[in-house]
Design a protein around this motif. Structure first.
Motif, PDB file in Angstrom:
ATOM      1  N   TYR A  84      92.286  93.227 105.734  1.00  0.00           N
ATOM      2  CA  TYR A  84      93.709  93.581 105.806  1.00  0.00           C
ATOM      3  C   TYR A  84      94.276  93.779 104.410  1.00  0.00           C
ATOM      4  O   TYR A  84      93.861  93.130 103.435  1.00  0.00           O
ATOM      5  N   SER A  85      95.236  94.671 104.304  1.00  0.00           N
ATOM      6  CA  SER A  85      95.874  94.962 103.018  1.00  0.00           C
ATOM      7  C   SER A  85      97.085  94.081 102.756  1.00  0.00           C
ATOM      8  O   SER A  85      97.700  94.176 101.704  1.00  0.00           O
ATOM      9  N   ASP A  86      97.455  93.217 103.708  1.00  0.00           N
ATOM     10  CA  ASP A  86      98.601  92.321 103.508  1.00  0.00           C
ATOM     11  C   ASP A  86      98.293  90.982 104.146  1.00  0.00           C
ATOM     12  O   ASP A  86      97.415  90.850 105.003  1.00  0.00           O
ATOM     13  N   PHE A  87      99.038  89.951 103.710  1.00  0.00           N
ATOM     14  CA  PHE A  87      98.796  88.596 104.194  1.00  0.00           C
ATOM     15  C   PHE A  87      99.219  88.430 105.643  1.00  0.00           C
ATOM     16  O   PHE A  87      98.786  87.502 106.326  1.00  0.00           O
ATOM     17  N   ASN A  88     100.085  89.278 106.151  1.00  0.00           N
ATOM     18  CA  ASN A  88     100.553  89.169 107.533  1.00  0.00           C
ATOM     19  C   ASN A  88      99.586  89.802 108.541  1.00  0.00           C
ATOM     20  O   ASN A  88      99.846  89.762 109.741  1.00  0.00           O
ATOM     21  N   LYS A  89      98.496  90.381 108.039  1.00  0.00           N
ATOM     22  CA  LYS A  89      97.476  90.992 108.886  1.00  0.00           C
ATOM     23  C   LYS A  89      98.066  92.052 109.818  1.00  0.00           C
ATOM     24  O   LYS A  89      97.757  92.101 111.009  1.00  0.00           O
ATOM     25  N   GLU A  90      98.927  92.874 109.273  1.00  0.00           N
ATOM     26  CA  GLU A  90      99.544  93.934 110.066  1.00  0.00           C
ATOM     27  C   GLU A  90      98.865  95.291 109.856  1.00  0.00           C
ATOM     28  O   GLU A  90      98.917  96.150 110.726  1.00  0.00           O
ATOM     29  N   GLN A  91      98.217  95.464 108.719  1.00  0.00           N
ATOM     30  CA  GLN A  91      97.594  96.744 108.422  1.00  0.00           C
ATOM     31  C   GLN A  91      96.147  96.522 107.982  1.00  0.00           C
ATOM     32  O   GLN A  91      95.881  95.797 107.040  1.00  0.00           O
ATOM     33  N   ILE A  92      95.204  97.141 108.728  1.00  0.00           N
ATOM     34  CA  ILE A  92      93.787  97.017 108.410  1.00  0.00           C
ATOM     35  C   ILE A  92      93.422  97.973 107.286  1.00  0.00           C
ATOM     36  O   ILE A  92      93.657  99.186 107.370  1.00  0.00           O
ATOM     37  N   PHE A  93      92.860  97.419 106.224  1.00  0.00           N
ATOM     38  CA  PHE A  93      92.444  98.226 105.082  1.00  0.00           C
ATOM     39  C   PHE A  93      91.092  98.899 105.365  1.00  0.00           C
ATOM     40  O   PHE A  93      90.903 100.086 105.091  1.00  0.00           O
ATOM     41  N   SER A  94      90.161  98.145 105.913  1.00  0.00           N
ATOM     42  CA  SER A  94      88.865  98.697 106.312  1.00  0.00           C
ATOM     43  C   SER A  94      88.262  97.793 107.390  1.00  0.00           C
ATOM     44  O   SER A  94      88.615  96.620 107.501  1.00  0.00           O
ATOM     45  N   GLN A  95      87.347  98.357 108.158  1.00  0.00           N
ATOM     46  CA  GLN A  95      86.719  97.593 109.233  1.00  0.00           C
ATOM     47  C   GLN A  95      85.274  98.048 109.392  1.00  0.00           C
ATOM     48  O   GLN A  95      84.963  99.237 109.428  1.00  0.00           O
ATOM     49  N   ARG A  96      84.373  97.068 109.462  1.00  0.00           N
ATOM     50  CA  ARG A  96      82.956  97.324 109.687  1.00  0.00           C
ATOM     51  C   ARG A  96      82.461  96.361 110.755  1.00  0.00           C
ATOM     52  O   ARG A  96      82.521  95.142 110.558  1.00  0.00           O
ATOM     53  N   ASP A  97      82.013  96.912 111.861  1.00  0.00           N
ATOM     54  CA  ASP A  97      81.576  96.096 112.992  1.00  0.00           C
ATOM     55  C   ASP A  97      80.066  96.253 113.189  1.00  0.00           C
ATOM     56  O   ASP A  97      79.518  97.356 113.068  1.00  0.00           O
ATOM     57  N   TYR A  98      79.426  95.116 113.521  1.00  0.00           N
ATOM     58  CA  TYR A  98      77.983  95.108 113.723  1.00  0.00           C
ATOM     59  C   TYR A  98      77.654  94.442 115.059  1.00  0.00           C
ATOM     60  O   TYR A  98      78.460  93.719 115.645  1.00  0.00           O
ATOM     61  N   GLN A  99      76.425  94.676 115.481  1.00  0.00           N
ATOM     62  CA  GLN A  99      75.911  94.023 116.683  1.00  0.00           C
ATOM     63  C   GLN A  99      74.447  93.682 116.438  1.00  0.00           C
ATOM     64  O   GLN A  99      73.683  94.496 115.920  1.00  0.00           O
ATOM     65  N   ILE A 100      74.058  92.475 116.800  1.00  0.00           N
ATOM     66  CA  ILE A 100      72.677  92.030 116.627  1.00  0.00           C
ATOM     67  C   ILE A 100      72.112  91.636 117.984  1.00  0.00           C
ATOM     68  O   ILE A 100      72.674  90.784 118.685  1.00  0.00           O
ATOM     69  N   ASP A 101      70.990  92.255 118.361  1.00  0.00           N
ATOM     70  CA  ASP A 101      70.267  91.916 119.588  1.00  0.00           C
ATOM     71  C   ASP A 101      68.930  91.297 119.201  1.00  0.00           C
ATOM     72  O   ASP A 101      68.172  91.887 118.410  1.00  0.00           O
ATOM     73  N   THR A 102      68.640  90.119 119.740  1.00  0.00           N
ATOM     74  CA  THR A 102      67.372  89.456 119.441  1.00  0.00           C
ATOM     75  C   THR A 102      66.661  89.083 120.734  1.00  0.00           C
ATOM     76  O   THR A 102      67.301  88.719 121.724  1.00  0.00           O
ATOM     77  N   GLN A 103      65.351  89.185 120.689  1.00  0.00           N
ATOM     78  CA  GLN A 103      64.509  88.799 121.821  1.00  0.00           C
ATOM     79  C   GLN A 103      63.342  87.980 121.285  1.00  0.00           C
ATOM     80  O   GLN A 103      62.625  88.409 120.378  1.00  0.00           O
TER      81      GLN A 103
END
Length: 252
Positions: free
Chosen positions: A44-63
Motif C-alpha cells: 500500500y502507498s499509504d498507512f490507511n491501506k486505501e490505495q494498493i501500490f503493487s500486488q503479487r500473488d502466488y500459489q503453491i501446490d505440494t504433493q
C-alpha cells in the motif's frame, strides 16, 4: 490440506518352549499429503491501506507420497546363564515430493517452471543385531550389537529441464550397547549404561532445490547432509523405587 494414511501389519510368533520363541513381523505404511497455499502480497502507498501500490500473488501446490516397507525376524533362546537374542531387519523407504509454484497473471495462475521441482528419495536399510542378557550373583548385565548397512539415492528433477546430479550414498554402521544393574541393598540400586544412536536427516532437508515460501522467505535443503551419531553414557541411582537420580553425558 488432505492427508491419507494406510498401515498394514502381519505377525507370526512361534513359542518353541516357555523360554524360546521365533517371531516374524511385516509392516507396510503409506502416507499421502496434498496441500495448496495461497500467498497474496499487497503493498500500500499509504498507512490507511486505501490505495494498493503493487500486488503479487502466488500459489503453491505440494504433493508428498511416502511408502515404508519393513520386515524383521527375531529369535531368542536360553544360552549359558542368560538369554541370547538374534535378529535381522530390512526397511525400504520411498518418498516422492512435488513442488509446484504458480504466479498470478491477472486471474490466471501460471506455473513457474524455474520455481517448481520433483524430488525423489529412496533409502534401503539392512540390519543384523544380537543381544545377550545375563547375571552374575547380584549383578545383572546386558550387551548388544547392531550392524546396519544403508543405501540411499536422492534425485532432483526440475520443470525447466535443468540437469541436477543424483546423490548416492552407501555406508555401514556399528551400534554397540551395554548396561549393568546392581542392587546395593534393599533400598538402593545402581545402573550404568552406554548406547550409540543414529539420527538421519529429514527427507525435505535433503532436497537441494531453492523453494519460495512467500514473498520474502525461501528454503533450500542440502543433499550432502549426513546422519548424526550420539554416544551416551548414563549413571542412574534409584532409592526405594521412588526417587531417581541420573548423571548423563552425551556426545553428538
Amino acid at each position: 490440506m488432505k492427508c491419507k494414511i494406510k498401515n498394514f501389519n502381519l505377525n507370526y510368533k512361534w513359542d518353541i518352549d516357555k523360554d524360546s520363541y521365533f517371531n516374524i513381523d511385516f509392516d507396510y505404511g503409506k502416507y499421502s499429503k496434498t496441500n495448496r497455499d495461497s500467498l497474496p502480497n499487497a503493498y500500500y502507498s499509504d498507512f490507511n491501506k486505501e490505495q494498493i501500490f503493487s500486488q503479487r500473488d502466488y500459489q503453491i501446490d505440494t504433493q508428498t507420497d511416502i511408502d515404508i516397507v519393513t520386515g524383521k525376524i527375531d529369535y531368542e533362546r536360553p544360552f549359558l546363564s542368560g538369554k541370547l537374542g538374534l535378529g535381522t531387519k530390512y526397511a525400504s523407504i520411498k518418498t516422492d515430493n512435488t513442488f509446484e509454484f504458480y504466479r498470478y497473471l491477472g486471474n490466471a495462475a501460471v506455473l513457474d517452471v524455474n520455481q517448481s521441482n520433483l524430488f525423489n528419495y529412496r533409502e534401503n536399510v539392512f540390519a543384523f543385531y544380537t543381544n545377550y542378557n545375563g547375571s552374575y550373583k547380584k549383578l545383572s548385565y546386558q550387551a548388544g550389537l547392531r550392524l546396519e548397512h544403508t543405501n540411499s539415492r536422492g534425485e532432483l528433477k526440475t520443470f525447466n529441464n535443468q540437469e541436477e546430479p543424483v546423490t548416492k550414498r552407501s555406508y555401514l554402521d556399528f551400534f554397540p550397547s551395554v548396561s549393568f544393574s546392581y542392587p546395593v541393598n534393599e533400598k538402593n540400586n545402581l545402573q550404568l549404561s552406554y548406547t550409540r544412536r543414529i539420527n538421519r536427516p529429514e527427507y525435505q532437508d535433503l532436497n537441494p532445490f531453492l523453494s519460495q515460501l512467500d514473498e520474502l522467505n525461501f528454503e533450500v535443503g542440502n543433499e550432502k547432509l549426513r546422519p548424526e551419531y550420539t554416544n551416551n553414557i548414563q549413571l542412574r541411582h534409584s532409592f526405594n523405587n521412588f526417587l531417581n537420580t541420573t548423571l548423563a553425558y552425551s556426545r553428538t
